[in-house]
Design a protein around this motif. Structure first.
Motif, PDB file in Angstrom:
ATOM      1  N   ALA A  59       0.842  -1.195   0.000  1.00  7.45           N
ATOM      2  CA  ALA A  59       0.000   0.000   0.000  1.00  7.45           C
ATOM      3  C   ALA A  59       0.875   1.242   0.000  1.00  7.45           C
ATOM      4  CB  ALA A  59      -0.910   0.001   1.224  1.00  7.45           C
ATOM      5  N   VAL A  60       0.536   2.198  -0.867  1.00  5.65           N
ATOM      6  CA  VAL A  60       1.265   3.460  -0.981  1.00  5.65           C
ATOM      7  C   VAL A  60       0.247   4.587  -0.926  1.00  5.65           C
ATOM      8  CG1 VAL A  60       2.837   4.842  -2.384  1.00  5.65           C
ATOM      9  CG2 VAL A  60       2.954   2.342  -2.513  1.00  5.65           C
ATOM     10  N   CYS A  61       0.457   5.521  -0.021  1.00  4.95           N
ATOM     11  CA  CYS A  61      -0.434   6.675   0.090  1.00  4.95           C
ATOM     12  C   CYS A  61       0.076   7.751  -0.872  1.00  4.95           C
ATOM     13  CB  CYS A  61      -0.468   7.178   1.528  1.00  4.95           C
ATOM     14  SG  CYS A  61      -1.886   8.221   1.850  1.00  4.95           S
ATOM     15  N   LEU A  81       0.282   6.040   7.200  1.00  4.95           N
ATOM     16  CA  LEU A  81       0.860   6.112   5.851  1.00  4.95           C
ATOM     17  C   LEU A  81       0.621   7.524   5.349  1.00  4.95           C
ATOM     18  CD1 LEU A  81      -0.105   2.705   4.433  1.00  4.95           C
ATOM     19  CD2 LEU A  81       1.969   3.846   3.784  1.00  4.95           C
ATOM     20  N   ASP A  82       1.691   8.235   5.048  1.00  2.38           N
ATOM     21  CA  ASP A  82       1.550   9.611   4.580  1.00  2.38           C
ATOM     22  C   ASP A  82       2.674  10.022   3.636  1.00  2.38           C
ATOM     23  OD1 ASP A  82       3.661   9.796   6.356  1.00  2.38           O
ATOM     24  OD2 ASP A  82       2.725  11.302   7.643  1.00  2.38           O
ATOM     25  N   SER A  83       3.354   9.041   3.057  1.00  2.00           N
ATOM     26  CA  SER A  83       4.445   9.319   2.136  1.00  2.00           C
ATOM     27  C   SER A  83       4.192   8.637   0.807  1.00  2.00           C
ATOM     28  CB  SER A  83       5.770   8.807   2.719  1.00  2.00           C
ATOM     29  OG  SER A  83       6.802   8.893   1.744  1.00  2.00           O
ATOM     30  N   ASN A  84       4.346   9.380  -0.279  1.00  2.00           N
ATOM     31  CA  ASN A  84       4.161   8.782  -1.599  1.00  2.00           C
ATOM     32  C   ASN A  84       5.424   8.090  -2.102  1.00  2.00           C
ATOM     33  OD1 ASN A  84       5.756  10.940  -2.368  1.00  2.00           O
ATOM     34  ND2 ASN A  84       4.075  12.079  -3.269  1.00  2.00           N
ATOM     35  N   SER A  85       6.442   8.014  -1.256  1.00  2.00           N
ATOM     36  CA  SER A  85       7.682   7.323  -1.643  1.00  2.00           C
ATOM     37  C   SER A  85       7.981   6.149  -0.712  1.00  2.00           C
ATOM     38  CB  SER A  85       8.862   8.295  -1.669  1.00  2.00           C
ATOM     39  OG  SER A  85       9.112   8.808  -0.382  1.00  2.00           O
ATOM     40  N   GLN A  86       6.956   5.679  -0.015  1.00  2.00           N
ATOM     41  CA  GLN A  86       7.132   4.544   0.891  1.00  2.00           C
ATOM     42  C   GLN A  86       5.895   3.649   0.815  1.00  2.00           C
ATOM     43  OE1 GLN A  86       7.017   5.039   5.305  1.00  2.00           O
ATOM     44  NE2 GLN A  86       9.131   4.335   5.170  1.00  2.00           N
ATOM     45  N   GLY A  87       6.130   2.346   0.765  1.00  2.00           N
ATOM     46  CA  GLY A  87       5.036   1.396   0.711  1.00  2.00           C
ATOM     47  C   GLY A  87       5.035   0.497   1.930  1.00  2.00           C
ATOM     48  N   LEU A  88       3.856   0.082   2.351  1.00  2.00           N
ATOM     49  CA  LEU A  88       3.681  -0.832   3.480  1.00  2.00           C
ATOM     50  C   LEU A  88       3.283  -2.199   2.941  1.00  2.00           C
ATOM     51  CD1 LEU A  88       3.349  -1.465   6.546  1.00  2.00           C
ATOM     52  CD2 LEU A  88       0.976  -0.696   6.301  1.00  2.00           C
ATOM     53  N   LEU A  89       4.041  -3.227   3.310  1.00  2.00           N
ATOM     54  CA  LEU A  89       3.716  -4.590   2.907  1.00  2.00           C
ATOM     55  C   LEU A  89       2.535  -5.109   3.725  1.00  2.00           C
ATOM     56  CD1 LEU A  89       4.424  -7.190   1.296  1.00  2.00           C
ATOM     57  CD2 LEU A  89       5.865  -7.833   3.247  1.00  2.00           C
ATOM     58  N   ILE A  90       1.530  -5.604   3.023  1.00  2.00           N
ATOM     59  CA  ILE A  90       0.429  -6.331   3.644  1.00  2.00           C
ATOM     60  C   ILE A  90       0.657  -7.776   3.241  1.00  2.00           C
ATOM     61  CG2 ILE A  90      -2.068  -6.598   3.863  1.00  2.00           C
ATOM     62  CD1 ILE A  90      -2.284  -3.697   2.697  1.00  2.00           C
ATOM     63  N   ASP A  91       1.222  -8.543   4.148  1.00  2.00           N
ATOM     64  CA  ASP A  91       1.670  -9.887   3.818  1.00  2.00           C
ATOM     65  C   ASP A  91       0.531 -10.898   3.933  1.00  2.00           C
ATOM     66  OD1 ASP A  91       3.515 -11.734   2.938  1.00  2.00           O
ATOM     67  OD2 ASP A  91       4.927 -11.397   4.584  1.00  2.00           O
ATOM     68  N   VAL A  92       0.812 -12.096   3.523  1.00  2.00           N
ATOM     69  CA  VAL A  92      -0.122 -13.217   3.627  1.00  2.00           C
ATOM     70  C   VAL A  92      -0.536 -13.382   5.089  1.00  2.00           C
ATOM     71  CG1 VAL A  92      -0.286 -15.720   3.356  1.00  2.00           C
ATOM     72  CG2 VAL A  92       0.947 -14.345   1.648  1.00  2.00           C
ATOM     73  N   ASP A 104      -8.122  14.262   1.322  1.00  2.00           N
ATOM     74  CA  ASP A 104      -7.409  14.188   0.047  1.00  2.00           C
ATOM     75  C   ASP A 104      -6.665  12.872  -0.144  1.00  2.00           C
ATOM     76  OD1 ASP A 104      -5.591  14.728   2.084  1.00  2.00           O
ATOM     77  OD2 ASP A 104      -4.349  16.044   0.861  1.00  2.00           O
ATOM     78  N   CYS A 105      -6.948  11.876   0.686  1.00  2.00           N
ATOM     79  CA  CYS A 105      -6.212  10.612   0.632  1.00  2.00           C
ATOM     80  C   CYS A 105      -6.467   9.859  -0.679  1.00  2.00           C
ATOM     81  CB  CYS A 105      -6.598   9.716   1.811  1.00  2.00           C
ATOM     82  SG  CYS A 105      -5.671   8.161   1.844  1.00  2.00           S
ATOM     83  N   ILE A 106      -5.386   9.443  -1.298  1.00  2.00           N
ATOM     84  CA  ILE A 106      -5.426   8.499  -2.414  1.00  2.00           C
ATOM     85  C   ILE A 106      -4.490   7.365  -2.021  1.00  2.00           C
ATOM     86  CG2 ILE A 106      -5.016   8.065  -4.861  1.00  2.00           C
ATOM     87  CD1 ILE A 106      -5.397  11.095  -5.314  1.00  2.00           C
ATOM     88  N   LEU A 107      -5.067   6.196  -1.770  1.00  2.00           N
ATOM     89  CA  LEU A 107      -4.305   5.026  -1.329  1.00  2.00           C
ATOM     90  C   LEU A 107      -4.252   4.029  -2.480  1.00  2.00           C
ATOM     91  CD1 LEU A 107      -2.887   3.566   1.065  1.00  2.00           C
ATOM     92  CD2 LEU A 107      -5.113   2.503   1.528  1.00  2.00           C
ATOM     93  N   MET A 108      -3.035   3.828  -3.020  1.00  2.00           N
ATOM     94  CA  MET A 108      -2.835   2.877  -4.105  1.00  2.00           C
ATOM     95  C   MET A 108      -2.335   1.559  -3.517  1.00  2.00           C
ATOM     96  SD  MET A 108      -0.258   3.042  -7.391  1.00  2.00           S
ATOM     97  CE  MET A 108       1.225   3.015  -6.370  1.00  2.00           C
ATOM     98  N   VAL A 109      -2.845   0.448  -4.055  1.00  2.00           N
ATOM     99  CA  VAL A 109      -2.421  -0.868  -3.594  1.00  2.00           C
ATOM    100  C   VAL A 109      -1.949  -1.684  -4.786  1.00  2.00           C
ATOM    101  CG1 VAL A 109      -3.102  -2.966  -2.370  1.00  2.00           C
ATOM    102  CG2 VAL A 109      -4.060  -0.756  -1.676  1.00  2.00           C
ATOM    103  N   LEU A 110      -0.750  -2.240  -4.668  1.00  2.00           N
ATOM    104  CA  LEU A 110      -0.169  -3.123  -5.674  1.00  2.00           C
ATOM    105  C   LEU A 110      -0.344  -4.547  -5.165  1.00  2.00           C
ATOM    106  CD1 LEU A 110       3.147  -1.104  -5.984  1.00  2.00           C
ATOM    107  CD2 LEU A 110       1.104  -0.854  -7.396  1.00  2.00           C
ATOM    108  N   ALA A 111      -0.930  -5.415  -5.965  1.00  2.00           N
ATOM    109  CA  ALA A 111      -1.264  -6.762  -5.515  1.00  2.00           C
ATOM    110  C   ALA A 111      -0.556  -7.820  -6.347  1.00  2.00           C
ATOM    111  CB  ALA A 111      -2.775  -6.977  -5.582  1.00  2.00           C
ATOM    112  N   SER A 112      -0.233  -8.941  -5.697  1.00  2.00           N
ATOM    113  CA  SER A 112       0.519 -10.014  -6.341  1.00  2.00           C
ATOM    114  C   SER A 112      -0.339 -10.914  -7.227  1.00  2.00           C
ATOM    115  CB  SER A 112       1.217 -10.875  -5.285  1.00  2.00           C
ATOM    116  OG  SER A 112       0.265 -11.544  -4.465  1.00  2.00           O
ATOM    117  N   ASP A 113      -1.655 -10.729  -7.203  1.00  5.90           N
ATOM    118  CA  ASP A 113      -2.507 -11.563  -8.047  1.00  5.90           C
ATOM    119  C   ASP A 113      -3.799 -10.825  -8.369  1.00  5.90           C
ATOM    120  OD1 ASP A 113      -3.239 -13.760  -9.559  1.00  5.90           O
ATOM    121  OD2 ASP A 113      -3.019 -15.194  -7.921  1.00  5.90           O
TER     122      ASP A 113
END
Length: 132
Positions: A59-61, A81-92, A104-113
């Motif tokens: 997750a990246v804010c 989460l308040d940095s657009n240059s840091q991501g938080l791992l949400i693990d299994v 004004d929050c925009i929370l982007m999430v990159l997913a493995s599947d």
């Protein structure tokens, strides 16, 4: 052991502005199969309240801020989460909740599947049973 695993992304830029590049299996530990983002969240709304059996996410804010509660069934940790240059791992098998979204929050999430409803554990009691 901390439940809060962060990835710091390189910020490149010059007088024209900044750029952050996130690369699968380099910047984050998996191939990116899905990207989604959350925005326009109303005040007082919380999201998440689930865990994944196999999915990993980062997750990246991108703008604003929000809070995360991470829970492995034994320990709970909170972070902002308040940095657009840091991501938080949400693990299994990590229960996660997101709340206190700034307007004004925009929370982007990159997913493995890709999305798979059968991978979700949406009951906290079931989550606790699964991890034992």
């Amino acid at each position: 052991m901390s439940l809060l695993n962060f990835y710091d992304f390189n910020v490149l830029g010059d007088s024209r502005g900044a750029l952050v590049s996130i690369e699968a299996e380099r910047s984050i530990p998996f191939e990116i199969r899905r990207v989604y983002y959350i925005f326009g969240t109303q005040k007082g709304v919380a999201r998440g309240f689930h865990a994944h059996k196999e999915l990993q996410q980062v997750a990246v804010c991108l703008a604003g801020s929000c809070k995360f509660l991470m829970d492995d069934g034994k320990h709970k940790e909170e972070t902002v989460l308040d940095s657009n240059s840091q991501g938080l791992l949400i693990d299994v098998m990590q229960w996660h909740e997101m709340y206190d979204f700034s307007e004004d929050c925009i929370l982007m999430v990159l997913a493995s599947d890709h999305y798979d409803e059968s991978d979700y554990i949406r009951s906290y009691d079931e989550f606790l049973r699964e991890i034992k």
